[in-house]
Structures are given as C-alpha cells and as structure tokens.
Scaffold this motif. Structure first.
Motif, PDB file in Angstrom:
ATOM      1  N   ASN A  92      -4.555  -2.971  21.282  1.00 50.07           N
ATOM      2  CA  ASN A  92      -4.726  -3.626  19.988  1.00 50.07           C
ATOM      3  C   ASN A  92      -5.171  -2.669  18.887  1.00 50.07           C
ATOM      4  N   ALA A  93      -5.827  -1.563  19.234  1.00 55.29           N
ATOM      5  CA  ALA A  93      -6.382  -0.658  18.221  1.00 55.29           C
ATOM      6  C   ALA A  93      -5.302  -0.191  17.253  1.00 55.29           C
ATOM      7  N   GLY A  94      -5.634  -0.196  15.969  1.00 58.33           N
ATOM      8  CA  GLY A  94      -4.649   0.234  14.987  1.00 58.33           C
ATOM      9  C   GLY A  94      -5.285   0.606  13.662  1.00 58.33           C
ATOM     10  N   VAL A  95      -4.564   1.403  12.897  1.00 53.60           N
ATOM     11  CA  VAL A  95      -4.986   1.815  11.562  1.00 53.60           C
ATOM     12  C   VAL A  95      -3.847   1.500  10.597  1.00 53.60           C
ATOM     13  N   MET A  96      -4.188   0.904   9.451  1.00 55.35           N
ATOM     14  CA  MET A  96      -3.182   0.565   8.439  1.00 55.35           C
ATOM     15  C   MET A  96      -3.647   1.094   7.090  1.00 55.35           C
ATOM     16  N   ILE A  97      -2.900   2.052   6.538  1.00 57.95           N
ATOM     17  CA  ILE A  97      -3.245   2.651   5.242  1.00 57.95           C
ATOM     18  C   ILE A  97      -2.000   2.643   4.364  1.00 57.95           C
ATOM     19  N   PRO A  98      -1.899   1.699   3.431  1.00 61.48           N
ATOM     20  CA  PRO A  98      -0.725   1.657   2.552  1.00 61.48           C
ATOM     21  C   PRO A  98      -0.806   2.715   1.464  1.00 61.48           C
ATOM     22  N   GLU A  99       0.252   3.517   1.327  1.00 67.99           N
ATOM     23  CA  GLU A  99       0.295   4.560   0.306  1.00 67.99           C
ATOM     24  C   GLU A  99       1.734   4.853  -0.077  1.00 67.99           C
ATOM     25  N   ASP A 100       1.921   5.262  -1.308  1.00 62.91           N
ATOM     26  CA  ASP A 100       3.228   5.702  -1.770  1.00 62.91           C
ATOM     27  C   ASP A 100       3.652   6.946  -0.994  1.00 62.91           C
ATOM     28  N   ILE A 101       4.903   7.010  -0.602  1.00 61.74           N
ATOM     29  CA  ILE A 101       5.376   8.098   0.259  1.00 61.74           C
ATOM     30  C   ILE A 101       5.236   9.465  -0.422  1.00 61.74           C
ATOM     31  N   VAL A 102       5.253   9.503  -1.742  1.00 63.04           N
ATOM     32  CA  VAL A 102       5.177  10.773  -2.471  1.00 63.04           C
ATOM     33  C   VAL A 102       3.746  11.281  -2.584  1.00 63.04           C
ATOM     34  N   THR A 103       2.818  10.373  -2.773  1.00 62.82           N
ATOM     35  CA  THR A 103       1.430  10.782  -3.017  1.00 62.82           C
ATOM     36  C   THR A 103       0.512  10.580  -1.816  1.00 62.82           C
ATOM     37  N   ALA A 104       1.039  10.070  -0.714  1.00 60.45           N
ATOM     38  CA  ALA A 104       0.213   9.758   0.459  1.00 60.45           C
ATOM     39  C   ALA A 104      -0.427  11.014   1.040  1.00 60.45           C
ATOM     40  N   SER A 105      -1.578  10.819   1.641  1.00 57.75           N
ATOM     41  CA  SER A 105      -2.292  11.903   2.306  1.00 57.75           C
ATOM     42  C   SER A 105      -1.724  12.144   3.696  1.00 57.75           C
ATOM     43  N   LYS A 152       6.375  -2.692   0.457  1.00 59.26           N
ATOM     44  CA  LYS A 152       6.130  -1.542  -0.408  1.00 59.26           C
ATOM     45  C   LYS A 152       4.853  -0.805   0.000  1.00 59.26           C
ATOM     46  N   ASP A 153       4.958   0.507   0.135  1.00 56.51           N
ATOM     47  CA  ASP A 153       3.855   1.414   0.460  1.00 56.51           C
ATOM     48  C   ASP A 153       3.416   1.365   1.923  1.00 56.51           C
ATOM     49  N   TYR A 154       4.158   0.659   2.764  1.00 57.42           N
ATOM     50  CA  TYR A 154       3.799   0.574   4.186  1.00 57.42           C
ATOM     51  C   TYR A 154       4.823   1.272   5.076  1.00 57.42           C
ATOM     52  N   ALA A 155       5.543   2.247   4.517  1.00 56.82           N
ATOM     53  CA  ALA A 155       6.621   2.888   5.271  1.00 56.82           C
ATOM     54  C   ALA A 155       6.126   3.536   6.559  1.00 56.82           C
ATOM     55  N   VAL A 156       5.061   4.315   6.482  1.00 59.39           N
ATOM     56  CA  VAL A 156       4.590   5.034   7.673  1.00 59.39           C
ATOM     57  C   VAL A 156       3.930   4.070   8.653  1.00 59.39           C
ATOM     58  N   TYR A 157       3.129   3.139   8.151  1.00 62.55           N
ATOM     59  CA  TYR A 157       2.545   2.129   9.036  1.00 62.55           C
ATOM     60  C   TYR A 157       3.651   1.362   9.759  1.00 62.55           C
ATOM     61  N   GLY A 158       4.655   0.906   8.998  1.00 65.87           N
ATOM     62  CA  GLY A 158       5.760   0.175   9.618  1.00 65.87           C
ATOM     63  C   GLY A 158       6.491   1.018  10.639  1.00 65.87           C
ATOM     64  N   ALA A 159       6.635   2.317  10.367  1.00 67.62           N
ATOM     65  CA  ALA A 159       7.304   3.201  11.323  1.00 67.62           C
ATOM     66  C   ALA A 159       6.507   3.313  12.623  1.00 67.62           C
ATOM     67  N   ILE A 198      -8.523  -1.823   2.136  1.00 67.72           N
ATOM     68  CA  ILE A 198      -7.398  -1.691   1.214  1.00 67.72           C
ATOM     69  C   ILE A 198      -7.827  -2.167  -0.170  1.00 67.72           C
ATOM     70  N   THR A 199      -7.766  -1.279  -1.156  1.00 65.02           N
ATOM     71  CA  THR A 199      -8.235  -1.591  -2.498  1.00 65.02           C
ATOM     72  C   THR A 199      -7.101  -1.379  -3.513  1.00 65.02           C
ATOM     73  N   GLY A 200      -7.445  -1.521  -4.793  1.00 69.73           N
ATOM     74  CA  GLY A 200      -6.487  -1.249  -5.857  1.00 69.73           C
ATOM     75  C   GLY A 200      -5.293  -2.186  -5.847  1.00 69.73           C
ATOM     76  N   GLU A 201      -4.126  -1.658  -6.261  1.00 71.67           N
ATOM     77  CA  GLU A 201      -2.921  -2.477  -6.334  1.00 71.67           C
ATOM     78  C   GLU A 201      -2.509  -3.011  -4.973  1.00 71.67           C
TER      79      GLU A 201
END
Length: 248
Positions: A92-105, A152-159, A198-201
C-alpha cells in the motif's frame, strides 16, 4: 462486514501508519488476521498497533523504510520472529507529488519511483518465498485509477502506478500456479494523507474535484481488500477499480 476466512492468517501491510494502510490493517485484524504494520513513522504505527490490540486483535509495529534493502530484510526477520510465515501481503505504501513535467524536481520523481515501484518490488521479493510456500496466499497491490486516466501534473505518479498494474498482471502469471492470488486494486478518490502535502493550484484542483465527484473513506477501500482476500482459495478477484459512484 465479517469475513471468517481471514481468521488465523498472517498479513503484512506497508504504509500502515495512516489512511488507507492503517484502515486495511484494522480491517484484516478485525477479521482475525495477525497483522504486521510496516512504515517509517514508528510512533504512528505504534499507535495503530495499540488500537488494534485494544480491540482484541494481534498487531506488530515494524519500523521500515521500503526504499532500503537492509530495512526490509530486518522487517522480514521481525515479522517471522513474531508471527512466522506470511500469507497476505498488501503493498500500500506510496508517494504522490503532482508537478509540471518541465519544472518538476528530479528528487520528487525519485521518491515516487523508489517508493511506488522499486519499494513495492523490494517488499514483494522479500515475502514471496512465504507466499509461494503456503499453497494459498494473497498479494494485493494498491495501484490507482491514474494508471489508466490522464490527470494534469500527475504524469510521473501515473506512470509509477501503471507499472504497478502491469507488474500485478505479470506476477499473477508467475505466482498463480503456486497458489498465490494477485489482486490489483485501482482506487479513485480516497481519503488519505496523500492529499495533505499537496498545495497551490494542484491542491485547489483536488479540492474542487472532490467537491464535485465525492470521495471514499479509507475504511471503505479497506473493506474491499478484506473481501478480496477472504474469498475461497480458487477465486481470484484479479482487478478491482474502486471509485465514488459520482467519479467518472
């Protein structure tokens, strides 16, 4: 709900410090399973274990970092010492960090990949000898509807979750003949601590989405896990998508 077929079984639940993982641990223990709780936050899993025991269940808190080989190896040893072999594993353990693919860390990407994919593999490999030896065991992977749908912004999490869904399919072919049922569960909106960071937009988007689509309680998803793992040994609920009725 009561599921008698869980009585006397031994389960490991990762990410059991809060939310979905804690709810799954409670549900399995309430139905008679011994439950080992794996997570990094020792104080939180200790609290969950104490609540389970206060309700008459059996629980073991095992402080574990699933991104570490040595930590997982130590966890296996602790579980075996306390409970013996495991016949239910819930990843069950998981991490979800939504970020734009261009500016993501890149560090955020690594966190998601190391936990959601590599960590899941590490724990699965560690406990597979137990599962395969029993002749009747369950491997449950908590994936996400994001494995299939675009957000939107969940590309890596979704992958990472698409990887979990594919792994579940492949592991079913490998482990099914050994009596291991593999169940891949893809939740939609469910109450959990994933939302808290998860904050901001992105946070505003989630709040608006929840207001429109609704949300499942963690206990409702936990009941799905308890139901799936309590079926007769020849019945494998291989793929479950669990959404609020109004999420589409």
């Amino acid at each position: 709900m009561t599921y008698e077929n869980l009585a006397g079984r031994t389960a490991v639940v990762t990410g059991a410090a809060s939310g979905i993982g804690a709810a799954i641990a409670h549900a399995l223990a309430a139905n008679g399973a011994r439950v080992a709780l794996l997570a990094r936050r020792a104080d939180r899993i200790g609290e969950v274990a104490s609540k389970i025991e206060a309700n008459g269940g059996q629980a073991l808190a095992v402080t574990t970092d699933i991104t570490s080989d040595s930590s997982v190896e130590a966890a296996v040893s602790s579980v075996h010492s306390a409970f013996g072999p495991v016949d239910i594993l819930v990843n069950n353990a998981g991490v979800m960090i939504p970020e734009d693919i261009v500016t993501a860390s890149f560090d955020d990407w690594r966190k998601m990949i190391d936990t959601n994919v590599t960590g899941l593999l590490r724990v699965t490999r560690a406990f597979t000898p137990d599962l395969a030896a029993e002749g009747h065991a369950d491997l449950v992977n908590i994936s996400s509807i994001g494995a299939h749908e675009y957000f939107k912004d969940y590309a890596v999490y979704g992958a990472t979750k698409a990887a979990v869904t594919y792994l579940s399919k492949s592991l079913r072919a490998e482990l099914g003949p050994k009596g291991v049922r593999v169940t891949n569960i893809e939740p939609g909106l469910v109450e959990s601590e994933l939302r808290a960071g998860i904050t901001g937009e992105a946070g505003e988007f989630l709040d608006n989405w929840i207001a429109q689509a609704g949300i499942l309680a963690a206990e409702e998803l936990a009941d799905v896990v308890a139901y799936a793992t309590s079926r007769p040994a020849h019945v494998n609920l291989r793929q479950i998508v669990a959404l609020p009725t109004t999420q589409y």
